[in-house]
Each structure stands twice: as C-alpha cells, then as structure tokens.
Design an enzyme around this catalytic site. Structure first.
Site, PDB file in Angstrom:
ATOM      1  NE  ARG A  64      -3.991   0.422   2.169  1.00  0.00           N
ATOM      2  CZ  ARG A  64      -5.071   1.079   1.705  1.00  0.00           C
ATOM      3  NH1 ARG A  64      -5.036   2.378   1.564  1.00  0.00           N
ATOM      4  NH2 ARG A  64      -6.163   0.440   1.378  1.00  0.00           N
ATOM      5  CG  MET A  89     -14.901   4.631  -3.795  1.00  0.00           C
ATOM      6  SD  MET A  89     -15.786   5.811  -2.750  1.00  0.00           S
ATOM      7  CE  MET A  89     -17.079   4.769  -2.116  1.00  0.00           C
ATOM      8  CB  ILE A  91      -7.683   5.250   3.339  1.00  0.00           C
ATOM      9  CG1 ILE A  91      -9.135   4.906   3.685  1.00  0.00           C
ATOM     10  CG2 ILE A  91      -7.051   6.095   4.433  1.00  0.00           C
ATOM     11  CD1 ILE A  91     -10.048   6.091   3.787  1.00  0.00           C
ATOM     12  CG  ASN A 106     -13.658  12.637   0.802  1.00  0.00           C
ATOM     13  OD1 ASN A 106     -13.998  12.326  -0.340  1.00  0.00           O
ATOM     14  ND2 ASN A 106     -13.795  11.822   1.835  1.00  0.00           N
ATOM     15  CB  THR A 107     -17.731  15.125  -1.992  1.00  0.00           C
ATOM     16  OG1 THR A 107     -17.651  13.996  -2.866  1.00  0.00           O
ATOM     17  CG2 THR A 107     -17.049  16.311  -2.636  1.00  0.00           C
ATOM     18  CG  HIS A 108     -19.352  10.751   3.101  1.00  0.00           C
ATOM     19  ND1 HIS A 108     -18.909   9.526   2.650  1.00  0.00           N
ATOM     20  CD2 HIS A 108     -20.292  10.503   4.044  1.00  0.00           C
ATOM     21  CE1 HIS A 108     -19.560   8.573   3.298  1.00  0.00           C
ATOM     22  NE2 HIS A 108     -20.401   9.138   4.140  1.00  0.00           N
ATOM     23  CB  ALA A 141      -4.649   9.587   8.131  1.00  0.00           C
TER      24      ALA A 141
HETATM   25  C1  GAR Z   1     -20.386  10.475  -4.547  1.00  0.00           C
HETATM   26  O1  GAR Z   1     -21.689  10.506  -4.012  1.00  0.00           O
HETATM   27  C2  GAR Z   1     -19.355  10.610  -3.436  1.00  0.00           C
HETATM   28  O2  GAR Z   1     -19.764  11.415  -2.378  1.00  0.00           O
HETATM   29  C3  GAR Z   1     -19.223   9.185  -2.983  1.00  0.00           C
HETATM   30  O3  GAR Z   1     -19.174   8.463  -4.162  1.00  0.00           O
HETATM   31  C4  GAR Z   1     -20.029   9.092  -5.128  1.00  0.00           C
HETATM   32  C5  GAR Z   1     -19.265   9.194  -6.438  1.00  0.00           C
HETATM   33  O4  GAR Z   1     -20.133   9.472  -7.484  1.00  0.00           O
HETATM   34  N1  GAR Z   1     -18.054   9.045  -2.144  1.00  0.00           N
HETATM   35  C6  GAR Z   1     -18.028   8.319  -1.028  1.00  0.00           C
HETATM   36  O5  GAR Z   1     -18.948   7.603  -0.671  1.00  0.00           O
HETATM   37  C7  GAR Z   1     -16.749   8.428  -0.207  1.00  0.00           C
HETATM   38  N2  GAR Z   1     -16.890   7.845   1.074  1.00  0.00           N
HETATM   39  P1  GAR Z   1     -19.575   9.818  -8.942  1.00  0.00           P
HETATM   40  O6  GAR Z   1     -18.437   8.833  -9.262  1.00  0.00           O
HETATM   41  O7  GAR Z   1     -20.758   9.624  -9.847  1.00  0.00           O
HETATM   42  O8  GAR Z   1     -19.099  11.240  -8.916  1.00  0.00           O
END
Ligand code: GAR
Length: 201
Positions: A64, A89, A91, A106-108, A141
């Site tokens: 890793r 996806m 870390i 990051n977006t969640h 992290a």
């Molecule tokens: C998004 O909703 C993002 O927030 C999520 O994956 C999706 C990607 O969509 N991320 C997570 O869950 C991170 N923990 P996309 O590939 O269509 O932009």
C-alpha cells in the site's frame, strides 16, 4: 487555482465540475484527473474534455505504501493547489497528506460524522433517518474524518431506494462541491491561506 481530481467510479460529480468550468461559472483549472484503477468512467469523462489523466492502479502495487508514493508523485507532477477526492474510494496515508497539507478535499454522501464509509447512503437508509445529505471536508488519514467545510441536508422520502436517494443527494453534492471550490478560488485570488493553516477553521 489548479486542482487535481481523484476518482474511482463514474465521475458524475467530476462531470459537474468540468461543466461548470466550461460554462465559465467556476474559474479554476482542472490540471488532471487520476484514478486508482484502469478504465474508470471518470477518467473517460476527463479525456473527452481534453483534461490530462493518469491511473495509479492499486492492485498492481504489492505494498500500500508503494501505491501511496506513486499516487503522491503522479498528483504532485500537476502542481495542484487542491486535490479533490470525488468518489475516490481509497484511503491515502501521511506521505500523501504531508505533501498536500489541508489541501485534500473530500465529498461524502451523508451528513458526517453520521454514516462514514463506502455505503453512506445505504447505511442512512437502513438506520431509518428522515434527513441525510452531503458533506465537503478537508480529508485526513481517517475514513471520512477531517474538518467539515460545508454540508447540505436532503430529506429521505417515503419509498426511497439507495439509488433514488443517492441521485437526489448527488444533485446537492455537485452544487456544494462547486460552491466550495468557488470560495477557495476566491480565497486563493485574495492571497489564500498559508498551506499550514487549516482551511475553514
Ligand atoms: C459520490 O456521491 C461521493 O460522495 C461518494 O461516491 C459518489 C461518487 O459518485 N463518495 C463516497 O462515498 C466516499 N466515502 P460519482 O463517481 O458519480 O461522482
């Protein structure tokens, strides 16, 4: 302001950022888009828009830490002001974070600190919450930890499935990410925070 976007999947949020830049409503440069595996939709979308792309395949690195170093170098080569995880996806470790201190967004698809991890929408639905949403934060992290920059609430509707709820969340998530990038770009134009300051603190 230059950003590098990291993706693992379809990249629909990335597409919204590309569209905002092309429409002139977001004044930043997407310097490159990178992925942790070959053949992602996100990299295809970037290539279609003429944006440089790179793939640092997680599975082709035995350790890793080797993958983290390779990813760090691939990102750094594009000299970003910010790195954006948009459905990335994996870390990253301290080696990566030390290179981009307080510069990794990051977006969640949930209202953190509730429902972190890879299944934020599914977990919120299974718990039975009536309101969930999306979060943009500075990543650290941990798994979906780090200082929160912005959030939007999204109601859970009767009959929602993981897919219908995630699609409604993504509409808000795209607007939230674009708005956050716009604010950071304005801040950068005005001189910006030093890279060792915590953005949004
Ligand atoms: C998004 O909703 C993002 O927030 C999520 O994956 C999706 C990607 O969509 N991320 C997570 O869950 C991170 N923990 P996309 O590939 O269509 O932009």
């Amino acid at each position: 302001m230059r950003i590098v976007v990291l993706v693992s999947g379809t990249g629909s949020n990335l597409q919204a950022v590309i569209d905002a830049v092309l429409a002139g409503s977001l004044d930043i440069t997407i310097a490159a888009v990178g992925a942790d595996r070959p053949g992602t939709g996100g990299v295809r979308r970037a290539a279609d828009a003429g944006i440089p792309t790179f793939e640092v395949d997680f599975r082709s690195h035995a350790e890793r830490s080797d993958w983290n170093r390779a990813l760090t170098e691939a990102v750094a080569a594009h000299e970003p002001d910010y790195v954006v995880s948009s459905g990335f996806m994996r870390i990253v470790d301290e080696h990566f974070l030390d290179r981009f201190p307080n510069r990794y967004l990051n977006t969640h698809p949930a209202l953190l600190p509730s429902f972190p991890g890879a299944h934020g929408v599914r977990d919120a639905l299974a718990y039975g919450v009536k309101v969930t949403g999306c979060t943009v934060m500075i990543a650290d992290a941990g798994v979906d930890t780090g200082p929160i920059l912005a959030q939007t609430a999204v109601p859970v509707l009767p009959g929602d499935t993981e897919e219908t709820l995630h699609e409604r969340i993504k509409v808000e998530e795209r607007a939230l990410l674009i708005g956050t990038l716009r604010s950071l770009a304005a801040e950068a134009d005005a001189g910006g925070p030093a890279s060792d300051e915590t953005v949004g603190a």
